[in-house]
Design a protein around this motif. Structure first.
Motif, PDB file in Angstrom:
ATOM      1  N   VAL A 123      -0.310   0.055  -2.001  1.00  0.00           N
ATOM      2  CA  VAL A 123      -1.500   0.250  -2.826  1.00  0.00           C
ATOM      3  C   VAL A 123      -1.083   0.692  -4.219  1.00  0.00           C
ATOM      4  O   VAL A 123      -0.042   1.330  -4.397  1.00  0.00           O
ATOM      5  N   GLU A 180      -5.764   1.616  -8.160  1.00  0.00           N
ATOM      6  CA  GLU A 180      -6.721   1.510  -7.051  1.00  0.00           C
ATOM      7  C   GLU A 180      -7.017   2.881  -6.448  1.00  0.00           C
ATOM      8  O   GLU A 180      -8.170   3.223  -6.189  1.00  0.00           O
ATOM      9  N   LYS A 190      -9.335   4.935  -8.635  1.00  0.00           N
ATOM     10  CA  LYS A 190     -10.747   4.566  -8.498  1.00  0.00           C
ATOM     11  C   LYS A 190     -11.336   5.084  -7.187  1.00  0.00           C
ATOM     12  O   LYS A 190     -12.473   5.566  -7.142  1.00  0.00           O
TER      13      LYS A 190
END
Length: 259
Positions: free
Chosen positions: A20, A24, A27
């Motif tokens: 990941v 990301e 957020k």
């Protein structure tokens, strides 16, 4: 959300997704990217995940192979775009070797019916190429790994040693400037090393999430790669570092899925 709870949930997200990005996570948890980077640094020290260039990767089952079905849907758009670019490097009459990566399978699907010789350790690649009358397919044979539907081991390595090819198209799990190319499985690493040894040129097909990652089994140093095909999301500093090592970098645009 308390820091300890955020850390726990970050590890859950990383393990669920395998890899990941910092953006990301920022957020998801509604905190700054700098906060996420500090979180990842602490979690890596605690051996709960491994930081990569621009994100983090899971340590769960690091030495085991990921199933083909799971790899097929991971970053599929990037892999397809890279495969299409890779096919452009193939000329009629070429003798090539394709590994058992999903990107190689996408390549096999995209390849036109040209007079080629293709050596592969992948069952899925061999089946796909069997549909093309002009393509001569040679399977390595060897010990079957059911998760990846690929042949590995001494028999596969000896089979490769009988041949010489123009180009080797391979992928891997990690690409690191100092650590080189790496795989989660030692058998795959050894076979990919042999694929490179029998080839005039190695083309590495790796989406941007794999850069900055080091996994269990070392394949080779990054300087042994002639060309890297990746997507446009690769960090510019990493692209520059590869070029300083004498490695050509080609980036491809990825067409986003339409809803």
């Amino acid at each position: 959300m308390l820091v300890a709870e955020r850390h726990r949930k970050i590890v859950e997200v990383v393990n669920e997704k395998s890899s990941v990005r910092v953006t990301e996570l920022s957020k998801i948890f509604q905190v700054t990217e700098e906060t996420i980077r500090r979180d990842l640094e602490k979690l890596e020290i605690e051996n709960l995940l491994r930081r990569s260039h621009g994100g983090a990767v899971s340590l769960q089952d690091e030495q085991s192979e990921v199933s083909y079905a799971e790899r097929e849907i991971t970053n599929s758009m990037e892999k397809k775009a890279i495969a299409i670019e890779a096919v452009k490097l193939i000329q009629p009459g070429d003798q090539i070797v394709l590994d058992a990566s999903t990107t190689a399978w996408y390549m096999a699907k995209e390849l036109p019916d040209l007079p080629l010789t293709v050596i592969t350790n992948s069952i899925k690649v061999a089946v796909e190429l069997s549909k093309k009358e002009s393509v001569k397919v040679i399977s390595t044979g060897g010990m079957l790994l059911s998760k990846s539907l690929s042949y590995v081991g001494p028999l596969a390595e000896r089979s490769l040693s009988m041949y010489h090819v123009n180009k080797a198209f391979i992928s891997c799990k990690g690409v690191h400037i100092e650590g080189g190319l790496s795989e989660s499985n030692e058998w795959q690493a050894l076979l990919k090393r042999q694929m490179m040894a029998i080839s005039d040129q190695t083309i590495l097909m790796a989406d941007s999430t794999k850069f900055g990652v080091r996994t269990f089994a070392h394949i080779t140093d990054i300087q042994e790669v002639g060309c890297v095909l990746t997507d446009f999301k690769i960090d510019e500093s990493y692209s520059k570092a590869l070029e300083e090592k004498g490695v050509e970098v080609r980036t491809v645009m990825v067409q986003e899925k339409t809803k």
